[in-house]
Design an enzyme around this catalytic site. Structure first.
Site, mmCIF file in Angstrom:
data_model
loop_
_atom_site.group_PDB
_atom_site.id
_atom_site.type_symbol
_atom_site.label_atom_id
_atom_site.label_comp_id
_atom_site.label_asym_id
_atom_site.label_seq_id
_atom_site.Cartn_x
_atom_site.Cartn_y
_atom_site.Cartn_z
ATOM 1 C CG HIS A 378 40.019 41.427 31.750
ATOM 2 N ND1 HIS A 378 39.881 40.222 32.398
ATOM 3 C CD2 HIS A 378 40.064 41.143 30.436
ATOM 4 C CE1 HIS A 378 39.860 39.249 31.508
ATOM 5 N NE2 HIS A 378 39.959 39.776 30.309
ATOM 6 C CE LYS A 569 44.254 38.257 46.410
ATOM 7 N NZ LYS A 569 43.234 37.840 45.491
ATOM 8 N NE ARG A 570 51.986 42.244 39.732
ATOM 9 C CZ ARG A 570 52.535 42.588 38.561
ATOM 10 N NH1 ARG A 570 52.563 41.735 37.558
ATOM 11 N NH2 ARG A 570 53.081 43.769 38.400
ATOM 12 C CE LYS A 575 45.202 42.267 42.381
ATOM 13 N NZ LYS A 575 44.130 41.339 42.003
ATOM 14 C CB THR A 677 40.841 33.342 38.421
ATOM 15 O OG1 THR A 677 42.106 33.983 38.268
ATOM 16 C CG2 THR A 677 39.894 33.805 37.338
ATOM 17 C CE LYS A 681 43.833 30.066 39.092
ATOM 18 N NZ LYS A 681 44.712 31.189 38.753
#
Length: 843
Positions: A378, A569-570, A575, A677, A681
């Protein structure tokens, strides 16, 4: 909360959730009243909202139980190959509405509850999220369970029943504060304790090599108590099981202390054993080498493998007597999927059981183990890879350490035979890493002990083959695969966006719910004015509803006609929430320097949790809230720009914000996000993506056409080239005036007047230690955001792109992902067979 529908509106609302028959409604009402009666304590005549929630949950659960039992009988009669999905995280969210949707009960429940003078949505809000995961990995596991049941696979999810899930996030004075998530304090109506299947798990002790074989003795025992949660497929009467283990101390735990007279101490010490399932480690993409975490990993693996072997041996429904004793057929009947390296101990544990307990020959046991296990990788971030100290293993799991050493020796002998004299290759490929502290590389253990290794998006799987496991790929290229992630359309379209699901069903029928590729049919309606208007109307209704929710929950007023620009998101440096911050500041400075100019109004929403020990992530949250404080209170800005931090982002909040978003931010540095993911969405819910060519964004751009996403910035090759050349943030700072202004403002305390040096660590990192090269993509990002504004000013063209994105999102269903796993890794075929419901006789 949305205003309740009027009586007339309710009657004419026919949706994909199914028309409620009068019989169904009457039955639900009767069942609800019965459960409510038994819920209320004799001396308490007034029901609370929570009583109503539990009565409804038990009513819906009644519809599950018969199907659940029948499904398990069906599996025992057919004796199919069973799939075991092992994960330390299952981020399930809420269960009530999802169960109603999958059983086709939602309209009947809605109508019955309405007739009783209650509001279904208000009852749904009472349910606690089951937050047994950190983010993408745990939520993926939840989507996979839904798809496996919908595809009729005999599948089981196995994990830990954490007493405390992912912490609740409070924002106090702009800082994240963690609160324990006591999600079980009112009980959990969806789980069933199964004490009859309680199993022992061993720790510590020593290894005794005897003429009769190897024995692991003098161990400490902890009991694993299973709790089963039903997992319904979509309208196919299949109900699979998620089994989560809870740690219990055995009754004789530390009895020697009791015998010495310290009974109280002995009883209190039981907590040490039971701490194993107390709390979820809140780290996402970061390895924390704590002994308790290793105990959790072995606990779930040891209990699960005993359960798997019991079920393999006694394949009759309700029977405990062994029917099979030979393990030759084990890989034909059992597939174990390791969700990341967290359950990697399955490999040495299965070897230990086969060799030490079942007396299978070592080489035969190794073949069986490899054919049974498969591993999903992952992440490629080095700090996320699990590398456990050998000394910790030696103490906690001495027999497993011996087995790992023996497996590694076999593996290295094989490599040495193929590459004689290549010592460096042996060092790179060893499961044991030498050094000051010897460590076990769990990813290497997974690769050598599995018959299949997969990444979770095409670009990620390529990186896995070409860099992370390059040597292993050269050795066994046939072992490596790609399985691009997906999301379940039941929760992430039908449940969270019924308005959109309805207008899609009107145009193309309901087949898309179990075959998302049918959304392609919407391409015929891209220029259909009615459909364009309908899609825009649904989005606007979702935005109004979310704006009302924000006002009620967070006391913030936002402009519902502004662009909803969302990054949830985290919080993690890779990110790049910081890139988003720099854009917000740049927009603010432009508005301030030219207040009379017309700007596209934006509401920038950023949400996500920071790991409690991750200083930089916590600083990023403080920066976002500080920027918001300045911008949102500046009268020059007014309604043109707002920056909102969405507190306590979780599954149930995602279900509200994603359908309301106009723009989805997926802006990680190319080559760092395995898949994502959330991006999927947003796409299926009609938001346009601004993103880098990273993770599944690449395949989204391929499906919808790159011109229908806002793609910017460096590609993986550019990042690698910049690494070779050397990334110098100051070059960009000197060259780009707007970037320099933003950084100077952060640095000078413009956004933190009470503590001017508050963000010195953030600025220092961005200028001198930024692994993720925020400045290198700033110019391209700002330019791309200009294109977003341009398009947003043309609502018709914007909505046409939205429709194209929705129409091209079919690939990103977890049904497609699981079908590929089933055929290409597990060797099973999905089934469209409907099990007869409990009220009909079985075939």
């Amino acid at each position: 909360m949305a205003a309740p529908l009027s009586d007339g509106d309710r009657r004419k609302q026919i949706s994909v959730r199914g028309i409620a028959g009068l019989g169904d409604v009457a039955e639900v009402r009767k069942s609800f009243n019965r459960h409510l009666h038994f819920t209320l304590v004799k001396d308490r005549n007034v029901a609370t909202p929570r009583d109503y929630y539990f009565a409804l949950a038990h009513t819906v659960r009644d519809h599950l139980v018969g199907r659940w039992i029948r499904t398990q009988q069906h599996y025992y009669e057919r004796d199919p190959k069973r799939i075991y999905y092992l994960s330390l995280e299952f981020y399930m969210g809420r269960t009530l509405q999802n169960t109603m949707v999958n059983l086709g009960l939602q309209n009947a429940c809605d109508e019955a509850i309405y007739q009783l003078g209650l509001d279904l949505e208000e009852l749904e809000e009472i349910e606690e999220d089951a937050g047994l995961g950190n983010g993408g990995l745990g939520r993926l596991a939840a989507c996979f369970l839904d798809s496996m049941a919908t595809l009729g696979l005999a599948a089981y999810g196995y994990g830990i029943r954490y007493e405390f899930g992912i912490f609740n996030q409070k924002i106090v004075d702009g800082w994240q504060v963690e609160e324990a998530d006591d999600w079980l304090r009112y009980g959990n109506p969806w789980e069933k304790a199964r004490p009859e299947y309680m199993l022992p798990v061993h720790f510590y002790g020593r290894v005794d090599h005897t003429p009769e074989g190897v024995k692991w003795i003098d161990t400490q025992v902890v009991l694993a108590m299973p709790y089963d949660t039903p997992v319904p497929g979509y309208k196919n009467n299949t109900v699979n099981t998620m089994r989560l283990w809870s740690a219990k101390a055995p009754n004789d735990f530390n009895l020697q202390e009791f015998n010495m007279g310290d009974y109280i101490e002995a009883v209190l010490d039981r907590n040490l054993a039971e701490n194993i399932s107390r709390v979820l480690y809140p780290n996402d993409n970061f390895f924390e080498g704590k002994e308790l975490r290793l105990k959790q990993e072995y606990f779930v693996v040891a209990a699960t493998l005993q359960d798997i072997i019991r079920r393999f041996k006694s394949s009759k429904f309700g029977c405990r007597d062994p029917v099979r004793t030979c393990f030759e057929t084990f890989p034909d009947k059992v597939a174990i999927q390791l969700n990341d390296t967290h359950p990697a101990l399955s490999i040495p544990e299965l070897m230990r059981i086969l060799v030490d307990v079942e007396k299978v020959d070592w080489d035969k046991a190794w073949e069986i183990t490899k054919r049974t296990c498969a591993y999903t990788n992952h992440t490629v971030l080095p700090e996320a890879l699990e590398r456990w100290p050998v000394s910790m293993f030696e103490k906690l799991l001495p027999r497993h350490l011996e087995i790992i050493y023996a497996l590694n020796q076999m593996h290295l002998d094989h490599v040495a035979a193929l590459y004689p004299g290549d010592i460096d290759r042996l060092r790179r490929m060893s499961v044991i890493e030498e050094g000051d502290c010897k460590r076990i590389n769990m990813a290497h253990l997974c690769v050598i002990g599995s018959h299949a290794v997969n990444g979770v998006a095409r670009i990620h799987s390529d990186i896995v083959k070409n860099s992370v496991f390059k040597d292993f790929y050269e050795l066994q290229p046939e072992k490596f695969q790609n399985k691009t992630n997906g999301i379940t359309p039941r929760r992430w379209l039908l449940l969270c966006n019924p308005g959109l699901a309805d207008i899609i069903a009107e145009k193309i029928g309901e087949g898309f719910i179990t075959d998302l590729s049918q959304l392609k049919k919407l391409l015929d309606f891209i220029n259909n004015e009615t459909f364009i208007r309908d899609v825009a109307k649904v989005k606007q209704e979702n935005k109004l509803k979310f704006a009302a929710y924000l006002e009620e929950q967070y006391k913030v007023k936002i402009n519902p006609s502004s662009m909803f620009d969302v990054q949830v998101k985290r919080i993690h440096e890779y990110k790049r929430q910081l890139l988003n911050c720099l854009h917000a500041i740049t927009l603010y400075n432009r508005i301030r320097s030219n207040p009379s100019k017309s700007f596209v109004p934006r509401t920038i929403m950023i949400g996500g949790k920071a790991a409690p020990g991750y200083h930089m992530a916590k600083m990023i949250i403080k920066l976002i809230t500080s920027i918001g404080e300045v911008i949102n209170n500046d009268p020059y800005v007014g309604d043109k720009l707002k920056v909102i931090f969405l507190e306590n982002y979780r599954v149930s909040l995602a279900e509200k914000v994603i359908p309301a978003a106009d723009l989805s931010q997926q802006i990680s540095t190319a080559g760092t996000e395995a898949s994502g993911t959330g991006n999927m969405k947003f796409m299926v819910n009609g938001a346009l993506t601004i993103g880098t060519m990273d993770g599944a964004n690449v395949e989204m751009a391929e499906e919808a056409g790159e011109e229908n996403l806002f793609i910017f910035g460096m590609r993986v090759d550019d990042v690698e080239a910049l690494d070779r050349k050397g990334y110098n943030a100051r070059e960009y700072y000197e060259r780009l005036p707007e970037l320099r202004q933003a950084i100077d403002q952060i640095s000078s305390g413009f956004f933190s007047p009470r503590d001017p040096s508050c963000f010195k660590d953030v600025v220092n990192m961005l200028m001198y230690h930024d692994r993720f090269k925020v400045f290198a993509d700033y110019e391209a990002y700002i330019k791309c955001q200009g294109q977003v504004d341009q398009l947003f000013m043309d609502p018709r063209e914007w909505t046409k792109k939205v429709i194209r994105n929705i129409a091209c999102s079919g690939k990103f269903s977890s049904d497609r992902t699981i079908t590929e796993y089933a055929r290409e890794i597990w060797g099973v075929e999905p089934s469209a067979t409907k099990i007869p419901p409990p009220n009909l006789p079985r075939d």
